[in-house]
Design an enzyme around this catalytic site. Structure first.
Site, PDB file in Angstrom:
ATOM      1  N   ARG A 179      -4.722  -4.593  10.197  1.00  0.00           N
ATOM      2  CA  ARG A 179      -4.113  -3.347   9.714  1.00  0.00           C
ATOM      3  C   ARG A 179      -5.159  -2.246   9.564  1.00  0.00           C
ATOM      4  NH1 ARG A 179       0.653  -0.646   9.813  1.00  0.00           N
ATOM      5  NH2 ARG A 179       0.940   0.628   7.992  1.00  0.00           N
ATOM      6  N   ASP A 182      -2.352  13.440  17.556  1.00  0.00           N
ATOM      7  CA  ASP A 182      -2.033  12.024  17.786  1.00  0.00           C
ATOM      8  C   ASP A 182      -2.758  11.554  19.049  1.00  0.00           C
ATOM      9  OD1 ASP A 182      -0.911   9.530  18.252  1.00  0.00           O
ATOM     10  OD2 ASP A 182       1.168  10.188  18.040  1.00  0.00           O
ATOM     11  N   SER A 204       7.265   6.381  17.283  1.00  0.00           N
ATOM     12  CA  SER A 204       6.352   5.310  17.691  1.00  0.00           C
ATOM     13  C   SER A 204       7.130   4.161  18.341  1.00  0.00           C
ATOM     14  CB  SER A 204       5.548   4.853  16.468  1.00  0.00           C
ATOM     15  OG  SER A 204       4.483   4.051  16.843  1.00  0.00           O
ATOM     16  N   HIS A 244      -1.147  10.162  14.418  1.00  0.00           N
ATOM     17  CA  HIS A 244       0.080   9.464  14.815  1.00  0.00           C
ATOM     18  C   HIS A 244       1.093   9.348  13.663  1.00  0.00           C
ATOM     19  CE1 HIS A 244       2.677   6.810  16.977  1.00  0.00           C
ATOM     20  NE2 HIS A 244       2.477   5.817  16.134  1.00  0.00           N
ATOM     21  N   ASP A 245       0.615   9.086  12.449  1.00  0.00           N
ATOM     22  CA  ASP A 245       1.532   8.915  11.315  1.00  0.00           C
ATOM     23  C   ASP A 245       2.180  10.225  10.862  1.00  0.00           C
ATOM     24  OD1 ASP A 245       1.840   6.229  10.826  1.00  0.00           O
ATOM     25  OD2 ASP A 245       0.234   6.090   9.335  1.00  0.00           O
TER      26      ASP A 245
HETATM   27  C1  LIG Z   1       7.608   4.109  10.325  1.00  0.00           C
HETATM   28  C2  LIG Z   1       8.299   3.137   9.693  1.00  0.00           C
HETATM   29  O1  LIG Z   1       9.219   2.772  10.251  1.00  0.00           O
HETATM   30  S1  LIG Z   1       7.922   2.612   8.158  1.00  0.00           S
HETATM   31  C3  LIG Z   1       6.278   2.176   8.084  1.00  0.00           C
HETATM   32  C4  LIG Z   1       5.550   3.236   7.395  1.00  0.00           C
HETATM   33  N1  LIG Z   1       4.897   2.780   6.274  1.00  0.00           N
HETATM   34  C5  LIG Z   1       3.630   2.490   6.350  1.00  0.00           C
HETATM   35  O2  LIG Z   1       3.000   2.611   7.359  1.00  0.00           O
HETATM   36  C6  LIG Z   1       3.084   1.999   5.036  1.00  0.00           C
HETATM   37  C7  LIG Z   1       1.619   2.296   4.881  1.00  0.00           C
HETATM   38  N2  LIG Z   1       1.397   3.653   4.403  1.00  0.00           N
HETATM   39  C8  LIG Z   1       0.879   4.584   5.170  1.00  0.00           C
HETATM   40  O3  LIG Z   1       0.544   4.290   6.263  1.00  0.00           O
HETATM   41  C9  LIG Z   1       0.760   5.975   4.631  1.00  0.00           C
HETATM   42  O4  LIG Z   1       0.673   5.868   3.254  1.00  0.00           O
HETATM   43  C10 LIG Z   1       1.895   6.898   5.016  1.00  0.00           C
HETATM   44  C11 LIG Z   1       1.743   7.235   6.463  1.00  0.00           C
HETATM   45  C12 LIG Z   1       3.260   6.276   4.820  1.00  0.00           C
HETATM   46  C13 LIG Z   1       1.830   8.145   4.120  1.00  0.00           C
HETATM   47  O5  LIG Z   1       0.643   8.800   4.284  1.00  0.00           O
HETATM   48  P1  LIG Z   1      -0.028   9.697   3.161  1.00  0.00           P
HETATM   49  O6  LIG Z   1       1.006  10.312   2.288  1.00  0.00           O
HETATM   50  O7  LIG Z   1      -0.972  10.593   3.868  1.00  0.00           O
HETATM   51  O8  LIG Z   1      -0.769   8.648   2.238  1.00  0.00           O
HETATM   52  P2  LIG Z   1      -2.231   8.063   2.449  1.00  0.00           P
HETATM   53  O9  LIG Z   1      -2.388   7.487   3.796  1.00  0.00           O
HETATM   54  O10 LIG Z   1      -3.213   9.112   2.059  1.00  0.00           O
HETATM   55  O11 LIG Z   1      -2.267   6.874   1.436  1.00  0.00           O
HETATM   56  C14 LIG Z   1      -2.146   7.111   0.061  1.00  0.00           C
HETATM   57  C15 LIG Z   1      -2.497   5.819  -0.666  1.00  0.00           C
HETATM   58  O12 LIG Z   1      -3.903   5.539  -0.469  1.00  0.00           O
HETATM   59  C16 LIG Z   1      -4.508   5.400  -1.745  1.00  0.00           C
HETATM   60  N3  LIG Z   1      -5.860   5.906  -1.669  1.00  0.00           N
HETATM   61  C17 LIG Z   1      -6.242   7.173  -1.437  1.00  0.00           C
HETATM   62  N4  LIG Z   1      -7.591   7.258  -1.488  1.00  0.00           N
HETATM   63  C18 LIG Z   1      -8.062   6.023  -1.758  1.00  0.00           C
HETATM   64  C19 LIG Z   1      -9.355   5.483  -1.925  1.00  0.00           C
HETATM   65  N5  LIG Z   1     -10.456   6.223  -1.842  1.00  0.00           N
HETATM   66  N6  LIG Z   1      -9.464   4.158  -2.180  1.00  0.00           N
HETATM   67  C20 LIG Z   1      -8.352   3.375  -2.285  1.00  0.00           C
HETATM   68  N7  LIG Z   1      -7.101   3.855  -2.129  1.00  0.00           N
HETATM   69  C21 LIG Z   1      -6.959   5.152  -1.866  1.00  0.00           C
HETATM   70  C22 LIG Z   1      -3.659   6.237  -2.682  1.00  0.00           C
HETATM   71  O13 LIG Z   1      -3.836   5.830  -4.009  1.00  0.00           O
HETATM   72  C23 LIG Z   1      -2.264   5.960  -2.168  1.00  0.00           C
HETATM   73  O14 LIG Z   1      -1.820   4.737  -2.666  1.00  0.00           O
HETATM   74  P3  LIG Z   1      -0.262   4.385  -2.795  1.00  0.00           P
HETATM   75  O15 LIG Z   1       0.297   4.392  -1.384  1.00  0.00           O
HETATM   76  O16 LIG Z   1      -0.207   3.041  -3.408  1.00  0.00           O
HETATM   77  O17 LIG Z   1       0.355   5.464  -3.650  1.00  0.00           O
HETATM   78  N1  LIG Z   2       2.280   3.458  10.298  1.00  0.00           N
HETATM   79  C1  LIG Z   2       3.500   3.181  10.956  1.00  0.00           C
HETATM   80  C2  LIG Z   2       3.530   3.705  12.341  1.00  0.00           C
HETATM   81  C3  LIG Z   2       2.796   2.876  13.348  1.00  0.00           C
HETATM   82  O1  LIG Z   2       3.201   3.254  14.611  1.00  0.00           O
HETATM   83  C4  LIG Z   2       3.830   1.718  10.895  1.00  0.00           C
HETATM   84  O2  LIG Z   2       3.029   0.962  10.376  1.00  0.00           O
HETATM   85  O3  LIG Z   2       4.915   1.331  11.286  1.00  0.00           O
END
Ligand SMILES: CC(=O)SCCNC(=O)CCNC(=O)[C@H](O)C(C)(C)COP(=O)(O)OP(=O)(O)OC[C@H]1O[C@@H](n2cnc3c(N)ncnc32)[C@H](O)[C@@H]1OP(=O)(O)O
Ligand SMILES: N[C@@H](CCO)C(=O)O
Length: 400
Positions: free
Chosen positions: A237, A334, A168, A367-368
């Site tokens: 977000r 994506d 990204s 995308h993620d």
């Molecule tokens: C790229 C970089 O350089 S770093 C930046 C990356 N980090 C981020 O973007 C942080 C934000 N997190 C995310 O975007 C995502 O969690 C990812 C992409 C990192 C991982 O994706 P996935 O494993 O598919 O997790 P998902 O998107 O399903 O999210 C799971 C979370 O949602 C929560 N969740 C799932 N269903 C629900 C619901 N119905 N209501 C509320 N929360 C919920 C889970 O409890 C879990 O929480 P936790 O993260 O505190 O453990």
């Molecule tokens: N979810 C990731 C990828 C966005 O491009 C982030 O927040 O950095």
């Protein structure tokens, strides 16, 4: 349930174990960073982490460029993390025997310029005024971000990186790095990215920024640290997060299922009826806990501005000067950074006779995917890096 001591020991012995974020101060005046948008900036503090050991020849370094809201903490745990803390954001890929094998490679990850996790950004103190920069922070570009990463690499005594890798916004940095410092990298891995942000990408960023700026707590960016436009930032977000998912993954994870009840409430409040609503609210809430609104404005703008073609005249001009080997990967689901966009990079690299591999990976996660589909990344990146590593060893042996 594991005791605190068991958790600590398990963390210490998994992957890279306990890590620390380090700080470097670069561009100390009068050696300011000259910014693409005009003006200069310094001193610049950079927060970074390293995993593994740098060889005496300093030829085994890999730089990870994080995406929009990532940080330097790509792997391991901090010793004082609480029990619920997750490891760094690419932990599954980094460590002894893992894809970015720390028995072999020296891995660096740094928070971007303009960010809010240790590197100088709008929330940092301006040494000239002793006040946070806030909106007095200068506009930055992906090029400026790469200037800082490149300077950090030199600061660590590394002349050439074995690889630069990112997804990204991280992938944009990889491409910019190849264009700006063509000799500083031996290989480049660009995931789920593009040579310019699409008009659609700019449109979503614009809505996010508007959500922040129209929150009364935004106060023209003059909010106090820890306060600020929580509602607007969460909303930004939530909107952005939808673009990181796909129709298929939303269907898979939530469908039309309701959150805490079996039938519709037919009430406007509470706002959360469907699971997907609850999930997005949760993502918004978590984001506000870890990100700064002004940083979000500056970094999304940097993405909007990114356009290698207009910056260098053409993509072949931009990418023609490096001898790096490229690995370009897109994801079929994506819709924010499409396969067509990755193929534009591929086409330019082929046109200028570069060594390039391309793959469109299949994944429902949108995308993620580059943060989720770890096994695919392992299968693709491990042999690519091994080849870069071996060719480096052969070259070094030939020189001696
Ligand atoms: C790229 C970089 O350089 S770093 C930046 C990356 N980090 C981020 O973007 C942080 C934000 N997190 C995310 O975007 C995502 O969690 C990812 C992409 C990192 C991982 O994706 P996935 O494993 O598919 O997790 P998902 O998107 O399903 O999210 C799971 C979370 O949602 C929560 N969740 C799932 N269903 C629900 C619901 N119905 N209501 C509320 N929360 C919920 C889970 O409890 C879990 O929480 P936790 O993260 O505190 O453990
Ligand atoms: N979810 C990731 C990828 C966005 O491009 C982030 O927040 O950095």
């Amino acid at each position: 349930m594991a005791t605190q001591q068991e958790t600590t020991e398990a963390r210490q012995h998994s992957g890279v174990g306990f890590v620390q974020t380090k700080l470097a101060t670069l561009f100390v005046p009068p050696h300011w960073l000259k910014l693409a948008g005009g003006g200069e900036l310094g001193p610049i503090q950079v927060a970074y982490e390293t995993y593994g050991e740098l060889t005496p020849a300093k030829d085994n370094a890999i730089f990870i460029c994080h995406a929009l809201t990532g940080d330097a903490h790509a792997a391991g745990y901090y010793e004082d993390d609480d029990e619920k803390a997750k490891p760094g954001w690419w932990d599954d890929l980094i460590g002894p025997g893992r894809t970015l094998d720390t028995d072999k490679y020296f891995v660096i990850c740094a928070n971007v310029l303009g960010g809010c996790q240790g590197t100088t950004g709008p929330g940092s103190i301006n040494s000239e005024t002793n006040q946070p920069y806030r909106l007095n922070f200068p506009f930055i570009t992906v090029g400026d971000i790469v200037e800082v990463h490149s300077a950090l690499t030199r600061h660590l005594g590394i002349e050439q990186l074995l690889a630069v890798i990112g997804g990204s916004l991280g992938g944009m940095q990889v491409l910019e790095w190849a264009a700006r410092f063509p000799k500083q990298l031996r290989s480049a891995i660009c995931l789920a990215s593009a040579a310019q942000l699409s008009a659609q990408g700019i449109a979503f960023n614009a809505v996010g920024r508007r959500a922040i700026k129209t929150d009364p707590e935004y106060k023209d960016g003059e909010y106090e640290a820890g306060a600020g436009p929580r509602y607007g930032l969460a909303l930004a977000r939530m909107i952005a997060h939808i673009t990181y998912l796909s129709d298929q993954s939303i269907e898979m994870k939530f469908g039309r299922r309701l959150q805490d009840h079996d039938t519709f409430t037919y009430e406007m409040l509470p706002e959360v009826e469907f699971q997907v609503e609850s999930y997005l609210h949760y993502q918004g809430k978590r984001f506000v806990e870890r990100f700064d609104a002004n940083s979000y404005l500056y970094l999304t703008r940097a993405m909007d501005y990114f356009d290698l073609e207009s910056q260098y005249g053409s993509l072949t001009n931009a990418l023609g000067k490096t001898d790096a080997r490229f690995l370009i990967a897109s994801y079929d689901s994506d819709w924010l950074f499409t396969t067509t966009q990755s193929k534009e990079i591929l086409r330019a690299l082929i046109e200028c006779g570069k060594h390039v591999s391309f793959i469109e990976l299949k994944s429902p996660f949108g995308h993620d995917s580059f943060l989720i589909e770890i096994e695919q990344l392992q299968n693709m990146i491990t042999p690519f890096l091994e080849q870069a590593y071996q060719s480096q060893l052969i070259e070094s042996a030939q020189k001696t």
